[in-house]
Design an enzyme around this catalytic site. Structure first.
Site, short mmCIF file in Angstrom:
data_model
loop_
_atom_site.label_atom_id
_atom_site.label_comp_id
_atom_site.label_asym_id
_atom_site.label_seq_id
_atom_site.Cartn_x
_atom_site.Cartn_y
_atom_site.Cartn_z
CG ASP A 1 -1.82 1.16 1.28
OD1 ASP A 1 -2.49 1.36 0.27
OD2 ASP A 1 -2.28 1.49 2.49
CG ASP B 1 -1.47 1.83 6.90
OD1 ASP B 1 -2.39 1.64 5.68
OD2 ASP B 1 -1.29 2.80 7.16
CG ASP C 1 -4.18 -2.26 3.17
OD1 ASP C 1 -4.68 -1.90 1.91
OD2 ASP C 1 -3.90 -1.08 3.94
#
Length: 1343
Positions: free
Chosen positions: A555, A891, A895
């Site tokens: 990410d 985080d 996700d």
């Protein structure tokens, strides 16, 4: 109210229609005994089923429901409206999603709601038994239809079929200008009206909750607490004294812990490992022989006892190490903070979740795991993911109902209740805790279903798979060799006792007893090293997995960047001004506060926000701001530029708000802010393309003018420039609401959609910079140099994401658009082979074919932008299907799915949500992304050290096997007994092998650049596809054979049973693809117990057909009779054997050294020492030794034997000579293995570097090993036990001491040749021609 009989019968009929007409099959998915009794105990007051007779306010929301369908299935929205207009029947909605937790306790039945509220008027929802369960589980499903114009969204399979023919543009060819976003109004309408479809009503099996029916005042009075629904942060909550008393009364807020496996059970697991079982078998066999003939087999009793003791000692050591590792992991887990944002005594504080009590006021935000059951009294666009409790994949809205919900609504379907263990997926809220610990819904369910938790069905780490394969190979080799030579020994006339002992010796010789312990030690030491670097490893195999990954999907926000947004530039009045800190860049204008539009943007940044100041003390510019990163950056910007920012909140109070969401991508607020035509002003901020699509005018020089194409082009150029700098761009617009239509007392409603969303006035753009974290650029550079493909997966705009990716070494090659621009060609004219970097918009993923996916993932540099959580998961699955070992970093709550499904999920601790940390297998406690590089190095070091230790250990096996082969083939006296083999393997060899656990990487940089051991290439991708197709062919052949045998065995008169069995087997097979395996196994076990109660002949037949044993028998028959089966097997094995490349734990190079080169050379040296003792010490030639062995010599009662020299040697001297020669052979293995130890210490360089003496544990292990071996030989007591002789002259040990140097010299020459002629395997550099920026980041230089 009690469960309606009609509903129970419907459920029974649904289950029967799936499997058969018998109750046992239906019981597979009906109420279990434990939960059924619990249902009965609470049915009078607590159970509610939304079935026939419940009312819903649907009449006023007919258009609302249609728009809900459109928002759920955009591609079919128009068709849905057309069907509605023509009066066609509504779609049928199947409720087939299981409830993973609740189903275990209550097997909850679900029915869809057609309305977002719970009023008493409107249409009725009718529950009918489903004819077909689309999930294939055979569970009772409820089919709902509505009798109004409101329709549910069509099932996904219907809409997907309609969408399958739509054309999707190429992911690399769509430009910014071609995007045609919908106006904000249309999107808001879809989102708002989507609330009609609420979460599934559930049977509240064990919930003793009635607070949802009470008014907020009554709830506060019951729990003697205080909450302020108008301003949640001004709530007082409980006093500290009251909280302390309640904690003593109710206990800690924690669930009953899963029952851990007992120490005895864990020890039994260790003792029953494959190698230990073989040792136990050998030991017991020795003892049995002694029982039958104690005189002849006098030594068997202690040899067998030693074998059994060795198995137990080996198991105990492994058990001890595993216990220590578990303790380390548990201590690491305790480092993860579990705290709740709570208000007590008017003070906002973070307290441990376990200290929450009923009456506490808690504040929740997106990504939080709800700590207890609670009643909401305040919310902002609050949505909850109840999938862990109800099985519903869609998040549901939750909001306060200050007067309480109607009495016929159950707690699990009430809008104002949130439950412990569920997750906040969007928004924020405040609530009053009503249940904690075991009294929560989750606690009551857990109390019924508490069992040892184990991650079943999880993907085994690459190292575990290879060790498992190696252990099976060695065990098969050991047993087969022992059996064959036992038969050969009997055939040559040996006695059964001697032949059997010989077989046991070979069995023991093959087994690397110290390998499991070495693996455990390697992982434990690596885990400790990672702990010192503030990295939590939940499963120690995760370290090795990180070293094996071939793709790292990461990410952006919060993982690669700081997630701290700072204002960079402002574009308004068609002018771009620099608003960042530091010196003014060349050629740019500074921000002017008196410029047209600047004040409006600052006001909107301060008021159209959900961020807030943490305190009212001090200057606004110096205060801490709490909120989303973007809102926080905008409010900080306004606080620095506006002197009266504190007064804006009261001067322009907010009367209505629709916070930002991933669906609308806009944030809308309405304020009491007067203007010439009224007293209300609307502020809108959000994604630039969405905001501009809703605007009709633009603010220029303080006036609103019609937007022209010139203005749009200026907007696009500015937006593109900002995005290309890697900045997040936010657009601002406003609308002066006319007073005649919208008076100041006008009541805006999200449900009524009675606010304008088009015709807005565009004010300007603001760009915010989220800089990369310190060290990220270098870390990604090192990862790519290690041959690992780094893929960015983000929700940001493609241009913004690409700009950041170029700054941090993710994108170094030009994309297809950039190549086309530089060459002056069209995008379609650029050959695909020339494109090494690709940026893919998530909007195009749903229409991509398998070939397009393969083409994209095969590129060197890939970036996915504008992706959703489901698309992130799809990317991971696609990569894994091509053979990638995928690591995922993230985080956020979005996700979590990808983190859980990846081979290794890596979460951030400080910025990570609770859900992401729970889903991940590794947590970076300090959020340092560079720790992944350390993890990769540790993982590769583990594999390299494991390979070195196995190479070292296997080398001496030939020295143990050769004496037995020579004893049968030549034959000569046995040079090493079975008991001596044990003290080799579990004596000095064990000490020395374990020293590899502390071996440092011989060259960290070279090890990283060596590349993944199983790289994914175009060739490997094709071979994986071939293997997949071949495996599918084998499965089809098996199924065909079983069906044919089933048909022939049962005859044609049992078609009904055949259909039922087919449906039943489908119900057992299908869920494995999309549900948790442990849930499925629990249900199957539950159904097995129920079926035992009422089993007739047909059910017995069904059970037999479903059993694995019977299916294996049918498969065996197919092997003997069906040629198609063997053709399919042949295709599968060809595909498996075709996979080349990569590095295995035990490969040809290891086997060549262990069994052919080093192994034979070592065995020759030991045999030479063995015969030297005979010849120089006793004048016994090899011929004499052979003749004596044939005459059954070398025993105390053997007759004297005349040697070739003419001397006579007595029976006692024969035995003494043999024991001295065997002792020399034993010590020769030790000495030559010491030379081999240093020969095996290096793989990437020549074994002549000072590195190989740097491990101090090596010298400790050598000291222990040598001392142990000398005690075995030169201690009288040990002589009697291990058949050695302390009279051995140490001079004979000079032979292995000098000849061992020959082995070492040969290893140096061999390594030189390997590095020279096979550099791609032993000296390769994966960095290649990568153009990476490895210069230290500015933050690191400043530090």
């Amino acid at each position: 109210m009690p469960l309606p009989q009609k509903t129970l019968s419907s459920v029974s009929q649904s289950a029967d229609s799936i499997a058969s007409d018998h109750k046992a099959v239906a019981s597979n998915h009906s109420l279990s005994k434990s939960s059924h009794s619990l249902l009965q105990s609470h049915s009078k007051n607590d159970i509610h089923l939304d079935a026939e007779g419940s009312s819903r306010d649907m009449g006023s929301k007919q258009d609302f429901s249609s728009a809900r369908s459109a928002s759920l299935h955009p591609a079919s929205a128009q068709k849905e409206k057309d069907k509605e207009a023509k009066g066609r029947p509504s779609y049928v909605q199947y409720i087939d999603k299981p409830a993973p937790l609740l189903k275990r306790a209550s097997s909850a039945l679900m029915a869809k709601e057609g309305s977002a509220n719970h009023s008493d008027t409107g249409s009725h929802l009718k529950a009918k038994p489903s004819i077909k369960n689309s999930s294939g589980r055979g569970r009772a499903a409820t089919t709902l239809t509505t009798q109004t114009r409101s329709e549910f969204a069509p099932p996904e399979e219907f809409s997907s079929k309609r969408n399958s023919t739509s054309e999707v543009p190429s992911p690399t060819s769509k430009s910014l200008e071609k995007e045609e976003p919908l106006p904000v109004g249309d999107i808001l309408l879809k989102q708002d009206e989507a609330e009609v479809r609420d979460d599934a009503p559930l049977i509240d099996a064990s919930v003793k909750i009635d607070e949802h029916h009470l008014s907020l005042a009554s709830v506060l009075e019951r729990y003697k607490t205080h909450a302020n629904p108008k301003n949640a942060r001004e709530s007082k909550g409980l006093s500290h004294t009251a909280a302390r008393d309640l904690l003593a009364k109710h206990g800690m807020n924690s669930l009953p812990k899963a029952k851990k496996e007992s120490a005895l059970f864990r020890f039994l697991v260790c003792i029953t490992s494959l190698f230990n079982l073989l040792l136990l078998f050998g030991g017991i066999a020795y003892v049995i022989l002694w029982v039958f003939d104690p005189m002849e087999n006098f030594s068997n009793v202690y040899i067998g006892s030693v074998l059994i003791c060795v198995a137990f000692v080996n198991a105990f050591i492994e058990f001890y190490e595993l216990t220590k590792v578990n303790a380390i992991v548990e201590s690491f887990t305790a480092m993860i903070p579990h705290e709740a944002d709570c208000t007590r005594a008017s003070l906002s504080q973070r307290i441990p979740v376990t200290e929450l009590v009923p009456g506490d006021v808690v504040h929740l935000k997106s990504g939080d795991k709800i700590p207890a059951d609670a009643i909401l009294f305040y919310s902002y666009e609050f949505r909850v993911d109840n999938s862990s409790l109800t099985g519903e994949s869609e998040s549901v809205d939750r909001a306060p109902v200050l007067e309480g919900v109607v009495t016929d609504v159950g707690a699990l379907e009430a809008k104002n209740v949130v439950f412990s263990g569920t997750v906040v997926s969007n928004g924020e809220a405040s609530a009053v805790v009503i249940k904690t610990g075991n009294q929560t819904v989750l606690g009551q369910i857990a109390r019924l279903t508490t069992r040892a938790s184990k991650r079943r069905g999880s993907r085994r780490s690459p190292l575990s798979s290879e060790i498992q394969r190696f252990c099976k190979l060695i065990s098969f080799l050991a047993t087969s060799t022992a059996f064959l030579f036992f038969i050969a020994s009997i055939a040559r006339g040996s006695e059964f006792n001697a032949a059997f002992q010989f077989a046991i010796g070979i069995l023991v010789a093959w087994i690397p007893q110290g390998l499991p312990l070495t693996v455990t030690m390697l992982l434990a030491v690596a885990g400790e090293r990672m702990a010192h670097r503030k990295v939590l490893i939940k499963d120690l195999h995760g370290v090795e997995t990180l070293g094996a990954i071939t793709m790292l999907a990461t990410d952006k926000t919060g993982t690669l960047t700081t997630n701290e947004m700072k204002i960079s530039r402002v574009w308004t009045n068609l002018q771009c001004m620099y608003a960042g800190s530091g010196t003014l860049p060349n050629g740019e204008r500074p921000l002017k506060m008196d410029g047209s539009g600047v004040a409006q943007i600052l006001h909107m940044a301060a008021t159209c926000t959900r961020a807030r100041f943490a305190t009212t003390e001090g200057k606004p510019a110096e205060r801490e701001v709490i909120g989303d990163a973007t809102d926080k950056g905008l409010l900080e910007f306004a606080a620095r530029k506006l002197a009266n920012v504190d007064k804006l909140f009261s001067q322009f109070p907010k009367v209505f708000e629709i916070p930002f969401s991933s669906d609308t991508k806009t944030h809308l607020t309405i304020h009491r802010k007067g203007h010439s035509d009224g007293g209300l002003t609307m502020h809108v901020k959000g994604a630039p393309e969405r905001v501009l699509a809703s605007c009709a005018t633009i603010l220029l020089n303080g006036k609103a003018e019609q937007i022209t194409e010139y203005h749009r082009q200026q907007f696009r150029d500015t937006y593109e420039r900002m995005a290309k700098r890697g900045e997040r761009v936010i657009a601002f617009a406003q609308f002066w609401l006319p007073g005649k239509r919208f008076p100041e007392n006008f009541r805006f409603s999200l449900e009524k959609n009675n606010f304008p969303t088009t015709g807005l006035t565009f004010v300007g753009l603001v760009s915010l910079e989220d800089p990369p974290k310190s060290g990220v650029r270098e870390a990604i550079g090192h990862i790519r140099q290690a041959g690992i493909q780094v893929v960015m997966v983000t929700g940001d705009h493609p241009l913004t994401a690409a700009a950041i990716a170029k700054r941090i070494n993710i994108l170094t090659y030009p994309t297809v658009e950039e190549i086309a621009k530089d060459t002056g060609k069209k995008v379609s004219d650029i050959p695909d082979a020339d494109v090494k970097a690709v940026v893919v918009n998530g909007e195009h993923l749903s229409g991509m074919s398998d070939d397009e996916w393969d083409s994209i993932l095969s590129k060197e540099e890939v970036l996915f932008a504008r992706t959703s959580p489901k698309q992130k998961l799809e990317i991971v699955k696609r990569a894994q299907s091509l053979g990638h070992i995928v690591g995922v970093t993230g985080d956020g709550v979005n996700d979590a799915a990808a983190l859980r499904h990846a081979d290794l999920g890596i979460a951030m601790n400080k910025t990570g949500s609770d859900v992401s940390k729970e889903a991940a297998g590794m947590i970076l406690m300090d959020d340092n992304f560079a720790s992944t590089v350390v993890g990769i190095l540790e993982g590769r070091t583990i594999f390299m050290n494991m390979k070195k230790s196995i190479t070292y250990f296997l080398t001496h096996l030939m020295s143990e096997v050769f004496p037995y082969l020579a004893n049968v083939v030549i034959p000569i006296p046995l040079a090493l007994t079975a008991i001596q083999i044990l003290v080799v393997d579990l004596g000095f060899e064990l000490f020395i092998t374990l020293s590899f656990a502390w071996e440092p990487p011989e060259d960290p940089e070279a090890l990283l650049r060596l590349g993944p051991r199983q790289p994914v290439t175009l060739e490997s991708i094709q071979l994986v596809k071939n293997k997949r197709n071949a495996k599918r062919g084998v499965e089809e052949a098996k199924t065909h054979a079983i069906e044919e045998a089933d048909h022939l065995r049962r005859g044609s008169d049992s078609k009904a049973l055949e259909d039922g069995l087919k449906a039943f087997n489908q119900a057992r097979k299908k869920p494995a693809a999309n549900t948790d395996e442990s849930d499925e196994e629990f249900l199957l076990e539950q159904s097995h117990d129920d079926m035992q109660e009422d089993m007739n002949e047909r059910q017995m037949l069904q059970k037999r057909l479903s059993s694995r044993v019977w299916r294996h028998l049918i498969e065996l028959k197919a092997m003997l009779t069906d040629i198609q089966y063997w053709k399919a097997q042949e295709r599968q094995w060809r595909a498996i054997l075709a996979i080349k490349g990569g590095e295995r734990l035990v490969d040809a190079e290891v086997l060549s050294w262990a069994y052919l080169e080093g192994g034979i050379l070592e065995a020759a040296i030991c045999l030479g020492t063995f015969f030297s003792v005979f010849y120089w010490g006793w004048d016994v030639t090899p011929t004499d030794a052979k003749r004596m062995h044939k005459l059954r010599g070398f025993k105390p009662h053997s007759p004297p034997f005349e040697l070739q020299s003419g001397q006579l040697i007595s029976g006692d001297d024969q035995l003494e000579a043999l024991q001295q020669a065997q002792s020399a052979f034993y010590l020769s293995i030790l000495i030559v293995q010491l030379w081999n130890l240093f020969a095996c210490k290096t793989r990437l360089r020549l074994p002549s570097h000072k590195f190989f003496i740097s491990n101090k544990n090596t010298w400790i292990a050598v000291a222990f090993g040598v001392s142990f071996a000398l005690i075995i030989v030169y201690t009288p007591f040990m002589n009697a036990v291990f058949l050695t002789s302390m009279r051995l002259n140490p001079v004979y040990l000079l032979i292995p001491l000098t000849c061992g140097g020959i082995l070492y010299s040969y290893s140096v020459f061999r390594r030189y040749l390997l590095r020279k002629y096979w550099p791609q395997q032993f000296a390769k550099d994966m960095s290649g021609n990568l153009k990476l920026d490895m210069s230290p980041s500015e933050e690191m230089l400043a530090a």
